[in-house]
Design a protein around this motif. Structure first.
Motif, short mmCIF file in Angstrom:
data_model
loop_
_atom_site.label_atom_id
_atom_site.label_comp_id
_atom_site.label_asym_id
_atom_site.label_seq_id
_atom_site.Cartn_x
_atom_site.Cartn_y
_atom_site.Cartn_z
N UNK A 196 4.24 -5.88 19.16
CA UNK A 196 3.21 -5.28 18.31
C UNK A 196 2.60 -4.01 18.91
N UNK A 197 3.10 -3.59 20.06
CA UNK A 197 2.52 -2.43 20.72
C UNK A 197 2.54 -1.21 19.80
N UNK A 198 1.37 -0.59 19.66
CA UNK A 198 1.25 0.62 18.84
C UNK A 198 1.20 0.38 17.34
N UNK A 199 1.21 -0.89 16.93
CA UNK A 199 1.22 -1.20 15.50
C UNK A 199 -0.09 -1.87 15.07
N UNK A 200 -0.36 -1.83 13.78
CA UNK A 200 -1.48 -2.57 13.21
C UNK A 200 -1.02 -4.00 12.97
N UNK A 201 -1.81 -4.96 13.44
CA UNK A 201 -1.51 -6.39 13.23
C UNK A 201 -2.53 -6.96 12.25
N UNK A 202 -2.03 -7.56 11.18
CA UNK A 202 -2.88 -8.21 10.20
C UNK A 202 -2.72 -9.72 10.38
N UNK A 203 -3.73 -10.36 10.95
CA UNK A 203 -3.72 -11.81 11.18
C UNK A 203 -4.25 -12.51 9.94
N UNK A 204 -3.46 -13.44 9.39
CA UNK A 204 -3.83 -14.07 8.12
C UNK A 204 -3.89 -15.59 8.24
N UNK A 205 -4.95 -16.18 7.69
CA UNK A 205 -5.05 -17.63 7.57
C UNK A 205 -5.52 -17.95 6.15
N UNK A 206 -5.47 -19.24 5.78
CA UNK A 206 -5.89 -19.61 4.43
C UNK A 206 -7.40 -19.70 4.29
N UNK A 207 -8.10 -19.69 5.42
CA UNK A 207 -9.56 -19.70 5.41
C UNK A 207 -10.07 -19.73 6.84
N UNK A 208 -11.32 -19.31 7.02
CA UNK A 208 -11.91 -19.25 8.36
C UNK A 208 -13.26 -19.95 8.31
N UNK A 209 -13.36 -21.07 9.03
CA UNK A 209 -14.62 -21.81 9.08
C UNK A 209 -15.39 -21.44 10.34
N UNK A 210 -14.97 -21.96 11.49
CA UNK A 210 -15.65 -21.63 12.75
C UNK A 210 -15.10 -20.34 13.37
N UNK A 246 -3.30 -11.66 21.43
CA UNK A 246 -2.84 -10.29 21.20
C UNK A 246 -3.42 -9.31 22.23
N UNK A 247 -4.39 -9.79 23.00
CA UNK A 247 -5.15 -8.91 23.87
C UNK A 247 -4.35 -8.08 24.85
N UNK A 248 -3.24 -8.61 25.35
CA UNK A 248 -2.44 -7.89 26.34
C UNK A 248 -1.23 -7.19 25.72
N UNK A 249 -1.13 -7.21 24.40
CA UNK A 249 0.07 -6.68 23.75
C UNK A 249 -0.11 -5.27 23.19
N UNK A 250 -1.29 -4.70 23.38
CA UNK A 250 -1.54 -3.29 23.08
C UNK A 250 -1.29 -2.92 21.62
N UNK A 251 -1.75 -3.78 20.71
CA UNK A 251 -1.71 -3.43 19.29
C UNK A 251 -2.65 -2.24 19.05
N UNK A 252 -2.27 -1.36 18.15
CA UNK A 252 -3.12 -0.20 17.85
C UNK A 252 -4.38 -0.61 17.10
N UNK A 253 -4.25 -1.65 16.28
CA UNK A 253 -5.37 -2.08 15.44
C UNK A 253 -5.17 -3.55 15.08
N UNK A 254 -6.23 -4.33 15.10
CA UNK A 254 -6.15 -5.73 14.74
C UNK A 254 -7.07 -5.99 13.55
N UNK A 255 -6.48 -6.54 12.49
CA UNK A 255 -7.21 -6.84 11.27
C UNK A 255 -7.14 -8.34 11.03
N UNK A 256 -8.27 -8.99 10.83
CA UNK A 256 -8.32 -10.41 10.48
C UNK A 256 -8.52 -10.50 8.98
#
Length: 217
Positions: free
Chosen positions: A120-134, A145-155
């Motif tokens: 994922x280095x240099x790329x935007x990562x879109x993390x998807x789940x069916x819902x987020x409680x806690x 993803x912290x050590x993988x140098x993604x350019x942008x992280x979207x939840x």
């Protein structure tokens, strides 16, 4: 607000993410419930799709209540407030984490055939789940993803608690949700059909949207 099912929720979520259509982004789903949602997002946005393997650490006897989560790469995130409030001993946390680590390894073998995660280095990562409680699962995914140098992280998720969204915005570039009900009930309350997603469905959907080979570590 009610979603018909996870596929319906994914199509609605994709509309909120339309600006990423055709970019260098990759959609990563949190199995198993997040997979049908992410599949529809990736298909609508014409993006590669794969998995972000995460396991919730449920409170014994109340497994849907997260005291933390683990992810690939020996990542562990703990919900300190829950642990302190319920006085959960370290030995019990370790036992639950060990069991869930075994399941994480099983899923990696079943879903990916033991392959590594996509690069994922240099790329935007879109993390998807069916819902987020806690938000514990998502925090573990972000940490992984912290050590993988993604350019942008979207939840992204169809439905999420207001508190979880606020906390996640502090550690990612963007949080995208369709609805944030207040007060927030369990994720399943917002779906008309919330049946469990079987392993076979995860494998099938992943195989239909393969990541380019150049993206693998």
């Amino acid at each position: 607000m009610f979603f018909k099912d996870r596929r319906d929720a994914g199509r609605l979520l994709a509309k909120k993410l339309a600006r990423y259509r055709g970019t260098n982004a990759i959609v990563l789903a949190l199995p198993r419930g997040g997979v049908p949602v992410a599949y529809e997002v990736a298909r609508a946005l014409k993006l590669p799709f794969d998995l972000m393997l995460v396991r919730k650490l449920g409170v014994p006897g109340h497994e849907e209540y997260a005291m933390g989560a683990i992810a690939n790469g020996d990542v562990q995130v703990l919900n300190k407030d829950v642990i302190e409030d319920l006085r959960i001993p370290a030995q019990l946390i370790a036992a639950v984490a060990k069991r869930e680590r075994t399941e994480l390894e099983r899923r990696n073998e079943v879903y990916r055939g033991g392959e590594g995660a996509p690069a994922v280095e240099g790329r935007t990562v879109i993390l998807v789940d069916d819902g987020i409680a806690t938000g514990a699962d998502m925090r573990a995914a972000v940490a992984a993803l912290g050590t993988q140098h993604a350019a942008r992280v979207v939840v992204a998720a169809p439905v999420a608690s207001y508190q979880a969204c606020s906390e996640l915005r502090e550690i990612v570039d963007e949080v995208v949700v369709v609805a944030t009900p207040v007060p927030f009930g369990g994720v399943g309350l917002y779906y008309l059909d919330f049946q469990q997603t079987p392993d076979a469905e995860v494998v099938r959907l992943r195989s239909e949207t393969e990541v380019p080979t150049s993206w693998w570590h």
